[in-house]
Scaffold this active site. Structure first.
Site, PDB file in Angstrom:
ATOM      1  N   HIS A 171       0.859  -1.177   0.000  1.00 26.52           N
ATOM      2  CA  HIS A 171       0.000   0.000   0.000  1.00 26.52           C
ATOM      3  C   HIS A 171       0.901   1.235   0.000  1.00 26.52           C
ATOM      4  CE1 HIS A 171      -3.873   2.012   1.133  1.00 26.52           C
ATOM      5  NE2 HIS A 171      -3.027   2.932   1.527  1.00 26.52           N
TER       6      HIS A 171
ATOM      7  N   HIS B 173      -6.800  12.734  13.397  1.00 23.91           N
ATOM      8  CA  HIS B 173      -5.695  11.897  13.858  1.00 23.91           C
ATOM      9  C   HIS B 173      -4.486  12.812  13.948  1.00 23.91           C
ATOM     10  CE1 HIS B 173      -8.389   8.818  11.793  1.00 23.91           C
ATOM     11  NE2 HIS B 173      -8.498   8.621  13.091  1.00 23.91           N
TER      12      HIS B 173
ATOM     13  N   HIS C  31      -3.074   5.375  14.782  1.00 18.28           N
ATOM     14  CA  HIS C  31      -4.396   5.093  14.231  1.00 18.28           C
ATOM     15  C   HIS C  31      -4.254   4.130  13.059  1.00 18.28           C
ATOM     16  CE1 HIS C  31      -2.773   8.548  12.062  1.00 18.28           C
ATOM     17  NE2 HIS C  31      -3.489   8.178  11.029  1.00 18.28           N
TER      18      HIS C  31
ATOM     19  N   GLU D  59      -3.749  14.918  10.720  1.00 18.02           N
ATOM     20  CA  GLU D  59      -4.687  14.577   9.650  1.00 18.02           C
ATOM     21  C   GLU D  59      -6.128  14.878  10.071  1.00 18.02           C
ATOM     22  OE1 GLU D  59      -4.142  10.443   8.860  1.00 18.02           O
ATOM     23  OE2 GLU D  59      -1.980  10.546   9.086  1.00 18.02           O
TER      24      GLU D  59
END
Ligand SMILES: [Fe+2]
Length: 449
Positions: free
Chosen positions: A301, A374, A380, A350
């Site tokens: 990812h 966050h 997280h 974020e």
């Protein structure tokens, strides 16, 4: 009264306003033929008795690549659109630095803020959720939600503290600006640069929008590195308005956000009186559905930076004052990969919102109109259900459809406002979405392959 004269050039869009295409271009546009001086900026006399005026978005001496200014040819010099200022109610608008909430640190999430029945304009309906950095030093941002139930009528504003990036979430918005008219619907964004006068009108009913207030350098397109010249946000899809003007003699209010405070002044005419303009400092819109995502086509990812639409750079290369990032419709095809965003801790902070659909890392609880925060260095990642699903699902190609999440990511920690901390929609149980992540450790277990 000569209201909203139709220009002869420009692209048409579904909502009807007309635009010119390209990011950061120098444009010229006129609502009356010959209103633009030819070959010069400030002739002794301007056609139609207009005043010539410069609006500077950068210092005069900024390097060529970041130098921004426009020339406006208007019915009155804008100094005539201001009189004596008074302090104006700040409402629920807050500006960094502020520390008005004692809420402890932790991941935070809010459900959608209901649109109330009371009369709220873009100004009175603007509620600050977080602030970051310091407006006085032109660094940082604020994240707001706008709940709008009525159009601004004979009332305008400009923001001296930063530029507004407005993300339509429910229903459409029309921005009547000095430079012309911009209309956006959910899935689109509008940027109003620092200092540009505008009002906000409703089009199809009460509206909700997310708003990023950028105290720093203006949003620009990110460097693409090895990605090359294409994909992500393409320059041609950014649209600037063509000139249109009002010649209205009637009482108007101008509200100014300046140094974290609102001021207002009364004038007897509309400030939307620019008959022609040219330059590279202007409001614009962008349809996020035209963003061409690039992602993993084999395994792993990638960092979410590949989804950056626009960035507000800081003086440190690669360290953004703000990155505006989206998670749009896309295919997930990576093999032998945990496909949702990984668990992480981040030096950036974020602020996320969901325009529509379902976000893959949080299929429950993070709903359209909702928000999450966050903050810097706080851990997280996917919730328990998302982890269990993604760890066991057959990895065939999957289309993530009908989804549009976004993130305002900043190098500064985000301070929650008192308003945000006391919202009924704040989810006290957000942290519990990870409590089901059980200990799976087994020193004798090796995964095949
Ligand atoms: Fe994150």
């Amino acid at each position: 009264m000569n209201e909203l004269v139709s220009p002869v050039i420009g692209l048409s869009t579904a909502l009807g306003a007309k635009y010119m295409s390209g990011f950061g271009n120098t444009f010229e546009t006129e609502a009356l033929p010959g209103a633009l001086p030819v070959g010069r900026n400030s002739p002794q006399k301007v056609n139609y008795g207009l005043y010539a005026e410069q609006l500077s978005g950068s210092p005069f001496t900024a390097p060529q690549a970041t130098n921004q200014r426009s020339w406006l040819y208007r019915i009155r010099a804008s100094v005539r659109h201001t009189g004596r200022f008074e302090r104006h109610d700040d409402g629920l608008i807050r500006t960094a630095p502020q520390r008005e909430s004692a809420l402890p640190i932790g991941p935070l999430r809010w459900g959608p803020t209901p649109i109330p029945s009371e009369k709220l304009t873009f100004v009175t309906g603007l509620r600050t959720m977080t602030t970051a950095g310091d407006c006085e030093t032109h660094a940082g941002m604020a994240a707001h939600v706008a709940l709008i139930t009525e159009s601004m009528v004979r009332e305008h504003m400009f923001n001296a503290d930063g530029e507004f990036l407005i993300v339509a979430q429910q229903n459409s918005l029309r921005f009547r600006t000095e430079f012309g008219t911009i209309e956006i619907e959910p899935g689109e964004v509008c940027v109003i640069p620092r200092g540009v006068i505008f009002r906000v009108e409703l089009i199809n009913g009460p509206a909700r929008a997310y708003v990023c207030e950028n105290y720093g350098g203006g949003f620009t397109l990110p460097d693409r590195g090895p990605i090359g010249a294409n994909c992500l946000a393409n320059a041609r899809d950014f649209l600037a308005p063509v000139a249109s003007y009002e010649d209205v003699d009637a009482p108007h209010t101008l509200i100014v956000k300046w140094g974290g405070e609102l001021y207002s002044t009364q004038v007897p005419h509309s400030p939307i009186d620019v008959v022609a303009w040219h330059g590279n400092y202007y409001p614009y819109k962008y349809d996020l559905r035209r963003f061409s995502p690039v992602g993993a086509i084999s395994f792993d990812h990638p960092d979410p930076s590949i989804f950056t639409v626009m960035t507000s750079p800081s003086e440190t290369p690669g360290t953004a004052n703000i990155d505006f990032v989206i998670f749009p419709e896309r295919w997930a095809v990576a093999e032998n990969t945990f496909r949702p965003p990984w668990y992480h801790r981040n030096i950036m902070s974020e602020f996320m919102g969901l325009v529509y659909g379902v976000y893959d890392a949080k299929p429950e609880g993070f709903v359209p109109g909702g928000m999450s925060l966050h903050n810097q260095m706080l851990p997280h990642g996917p919730d328990t259900d998302a982890f269990n699903h993604a760890s066991n699902v057959e990895l065939k190609p999957v289309k993530l459809t009908n989804t549009l999440a976004f993130m305002f990511e900043t190098r500064f920690r985000q301070r929650v406002t008192k308003y945000a901390a006391e919202l009924d929609s704040l989810q006290d149980n957000y942290i519990d979405c990870w409590t089901g992540l059980s200990k799976n450790f087994n020193p004798n277990r090796r995964e095949p392959g």
